[in-house]
Design a protein around this motif. Structure first.
Motif, PDB file in Angstrom:
ATOM      1  N   ALA A 138     109.673  49.903  25.998  1.00  0.00           N
ATOM      2  CA  ALA A 138     110.529  48.781  25.632  1.00  0.00           C
ATOM      3  C   ALA A 138     111.954  49.199  25.246  1.00  0.00           C
ATOM      4  N   PRO A 139     112.141  50.344  24.558  1.00  0.00           N
ATOM      5  CA  PRO A 139     113.504  50.720  24.171  1.00  0.00           C
ATOM      6  C   PRO A 139     114.451  50.960  25.343  1.00  0.00           C
ATOM      7  N   SER A 140     113.934  50.990  26.560  1.00  0.00           N
ATOM      8  CA  SER A 140     114.828  51.073  27.720  1.00  0.00           C
ATOM      9  C   SER A 140     115.722  49.844  27.776  1.00  0.00           C
ATOM     10  N   GLY A 141     115.235  48.744  27.226  1.00  0.00           N
ATOM     11  CA  GLY A 141     116.024  47.520  27.212  1.00  0.00           C
ATOM     12  C   GLY A 141     116.229  46.905  28.580  1.00  0.00           C
ATOM     13  N   MET A 142     115.423  47.337  29.541  1.00  0.00           N
ATOM     14  CA  MET A 142     115.583  46.815  30.905  1.00  0.00           C
ATOM     15  C   MET A 142     114.599  45.670  31.125  1.00  0.00           C
ATOM     16  N   ALA A 143     115.099  44.453  30.953  1.00  0.00           N
ATOM     17  CA  ALA A 143     114.232  43.276  30.898  1.00  0.00           C
ATOM     18  C   ALA A 143     113.453  43.054  32.194  1.00  0.00           C
ATOM     19  N   ARG A 144     114.160  43.156  33.292  1.00  0.00           N
ATOM     20  CA  ARG A 144     113.510  42.893  34.578  1.00  0.00           C
ATOM     21  C   ARG A 144     112.428  43.937  34.852  1.00  0.00           C
ATOM     22  N   LEU A 145     112.760  45.179  34.587  1.00  0.00           N
ATOM     23  CA  LEU A 145     111.812  46.273  34.786  1.00  0.00           C
ATOM     24  C   LEU A 145     110.586  46.101  33.898  1.00  0.00           C
ATOM     25  N   LEU A 146     110.813  45.764  32.627  1.00  0.00           N
ATOM     26  CA  LEU A 146     109.697  45.605  31.705  1.00  0.00           C
ATOM     27  C   LEU A 146     108.805  44.431  32.091  1.00  0.00           C
ATOM     28  N   ALA A 147     109.411  43.365  32.608  1.00  0.00           N
ATOM     29  CA  ALA A 147     108.611  42.221  33.049  1.00  0.00           C
ATOM     30  C   ALA A 147     107.729  42.611  34.225  1.00  0.00           C
ATOM     31  N   ALA A 148     108.294  43.387  35.143  1.00  0.00           N
ATOM     32  CA  ALA A 148     107.510  43.837  36.298  1.00  0.00           C
ATOM     33  C   ALA A 148     106.351  44.714  35.838  1.00  0.00           C
ATOM     34  N   ILE A 149     106.620  45.593  34.873  1.00  0.00           N
ATOM     35  CA  ILE A 149     105.565  46.474  34.352  1.00  0.00           C
ATOM     36  C   ILE A 149     104.483  45.653  33.657  1.00  0.00           C
ATOM     37  N   ASP A 150     104.885  44.627  32.920  1.00  0.00           N
ATOM     38  CA  ASP A 150     103.892  43.765  32.257  1.00  0.00           C
ATOM     39  C   ASP A 150     102.933  43.146  33.269  1.00  0.00           C
ATOM     40  N   ASP A 151     103.474  42.647  34.367  1.00  0.00           N
ATOM     41  CA  ASP A 151     102.609  42.048  35.389  1.00  0.00           C
ATOM     42  C   ASP A 151     101.653  43.085  35.973  1.00  0.00           C
ATOM     43  N   LEU A 152     102.135  44.312  36.127  1.00  0.00           N
ATOM     44  CA  LEU A 152     101.268  45.367  36.658  1.00  0.00           C
ATOM     45  C   LEU A 152     100.175  45.740  35.649  1.00  0.00           C
ATOM     46  N   HIS A 153     100.520  45.679  34.367  1.00  0.00           N
ATOM     47  CA  HIS A 153      99.512  45.940  33.341  1.00  0.00           C
ATOM     48  C   HIS A 153      98.433  44.862  33.354  1.00  0.00           C
ATOM     49  N   ALA A 154      98.840  43.625  33.600  1.00  0.00           N
ATOM     50  CA  ALA A 154      97.850  42.544  33.689  1.00  0.00           C
ATOM     51  C   ALA A 154      96.887  42.824  34.836  1.00  0.00           C
ATOM     52  N   ALA A 155      97.433  43.239  35.972  1.00  0.00           N
ATOM     53  CA  ALA A 155      96.582  43.574  37.117  1.00  0.00           C
ATOM     54  C   ALA A 155      95.666  44.742  36.774  1.00  0.00           C
ATOM     55  N   SER A 156      96.222  45.756  36.138  1.00  0.00           N
ATOM     56  CA  SER A 156      95.433  46.929  35.735  1.00  0.00           C
ATOM     57  C   SER A 156      94.271  46.542  34.839  1.00  0.00           C
ATOM     58  N   ALA A 157      94.562  45.683  33.877  1.00  0.00           N
ATOM     59  CA  ALA A 157      93.533  45.264  32.929  1.00  0.00           C
ATOM     60  C   ALA A 157      92.415  44.536  33.672  1.00  0.00           C
ATOM     61  N   ARG A 158      92.793  43.744  34.644  1.00  0.00           N
ATOM     62  CA  ARG A 158      91.786  43.022  35.420  1.00  0.00           C
ATOM     63  C   ARG A 158      90.868  43.997  36.154  1.00  0.00           C
TER      64      ARG A 158
END
Lengths: 222, 222
Positions: A138-158
């Motif tokens: 998160a400290p990267s402060g890169m909003a778009r990148l972090l949002a993309a990573i969040d979606d990938l984490h959701a897929a991973s969790a599934r």
DNA sequence: CTTTTAAAAATTATAGATAATTTTCGCTTC
DNA sequence: GAAGCGAAAATTATCTATAATTTTTAAAAG
């Protein structure tokens, strides 16, 4: 208390449905019927349809015009794809986050690792794992990148919940500790390299199929 | 002819609005009023709202609950972010696509490069450039990855059209040719390295501000 | 001349209704 | 018993209507 003033019904429905899909309560290919969901939430179907558009964009559902929305299915190929995308994007995020990491953040990440090690079920482990990754990126402060990573984490969790339906065994996460050690010493490239390797580790577990037999399931375990 | 049977009004609206945002016809922060758009398309506002959810997910619009949807604004920081995400993801896609590339695909990519070099305006150049990238990456067959890259290309095009409002000058794309040469000789890592450098090249151009003065604008030109 | 306030207009979010399409299910035929 | 057919039921996509909220406008007060 967080008032839901700045929260539409559509966004609430999309969060709940996303959670059910991730936890496997809604199986791949299951139909999502707008009127049924609307009734469950005590709303009309209009916000339900808006929620569907969100799930589609996250890759959790697929829409076949006029024929309804279904829970997206997935296979080993997609597990690999998500793992590689996570490696690429989390590596990038960490390289940018590194210079903004504080001892307090690293301590919190270490605590998340300990909680993950102590987790007695896969849901608790996933929550702690996701928290670790989010803390250091998160400290990267890169909003778009972090949002993309969040979606990938959701897929991973599934993928994970699908493979580890039961029988979670505790283990010590050496990768997380090695990443933190490297970050503490300012060896960013090394930390990023371990992270990239880490999220591409695909574990396998036996799962019972509906027909009673057993097959192997695969999931990202980092 | 492609019947629009499997195409909802919502998806058509979202494509048209996305195009307008990318081309700069809709300026950053411009309000998107659902009833006005509904009237323009001769529909009710319901499909318009669904289109908004799509634009939000693409990062082209932002929604403030109860206060409406606006065209997303952007800055140099986001241009850099998109460039780095493209480098990471396109590099990954190319490494997977490489083994599936045929001489016919590489010839088509070379033709796209020639058309880009000959383009007399920024729109024609962008179209040819995007075609080049898609041609060499699509054979990876990684649907999720390619969709993510498509969204990043849309963002890139927006930055580009915003910076190069006028005055496009022809140039020969040496990077594209070097990438193709490396791919033809099976030097995948080298091709990926050039590609990653290539998409991170940020050009600058003077633009007239509404107040009449001049400032520098930045955009990805690869 | 700025700030405040209040009413009016516009806009969003959601509900309820309807036409078009798809799915289901029982019946017939092979 | 499988395959085809055709209503009947369910479902989707969209429209129209309405309550709630925000924005705009304009007048009043400082």
């Amino acid at each position: 208390m967080a008032k839901e003033r700045d929260d539409t019904i559509a966004s609430r429905i999309s969060r709940v449905l996303a959670d059910r899909i991730i936890r496997g309560e809604l199986a791949p290919d299951a139909r999502l019927r707008q009127d049924h969901i609307a009734e469950e939430f005590g709303t009309s179907h209009v916000p339900v349809r808006e929620a569907f558009r969100r799930l589609e964009a996250q890759g959790l559902a697929i829409n076949l015009p006029r024929r309804g929305v279904r829970v997206a299915s997935f296979d080993l190929k997609e597990v690999r794809e998500v793992a590689e995308m996570r490696a690429a994007l989390e590596g990038l995020a960490l390289r940018h986050a590194a210079q903004h990491l504080t001892p307090a953040i690293l301590d919190a990440a270490e605590e998340a690792t300990r909680e993950g090690d102590a987790a007695s079920d896969v849901y608790a482990w996933e929550e702690a794992n996701r928290r670790f990754h989010r803390l250091i990126l998160a400290p990267s402060g890169m909003a778009r990148l972090l949002a993309a990573i969040d979606d990938l984490h959701a897929a991973s969790a599934r993928f994970l919940f699908s493979a580890w339906q039961s029988g979670w065994e505790k283990r010590t996460d050496h990768d997380h500790r090695a990443i933190l050690a490297a970050l503490r010493q300012g060896r960013t490239d090394e930390a990023a390299a371990i992270l990239q390797k880490h999220v591409q580790w695909i574990g396998r577990a036996p799962v019972r199929t509906p027909s009673g037999s057993t097959r192997e399931a695969f999931a990202i375990v980092g």
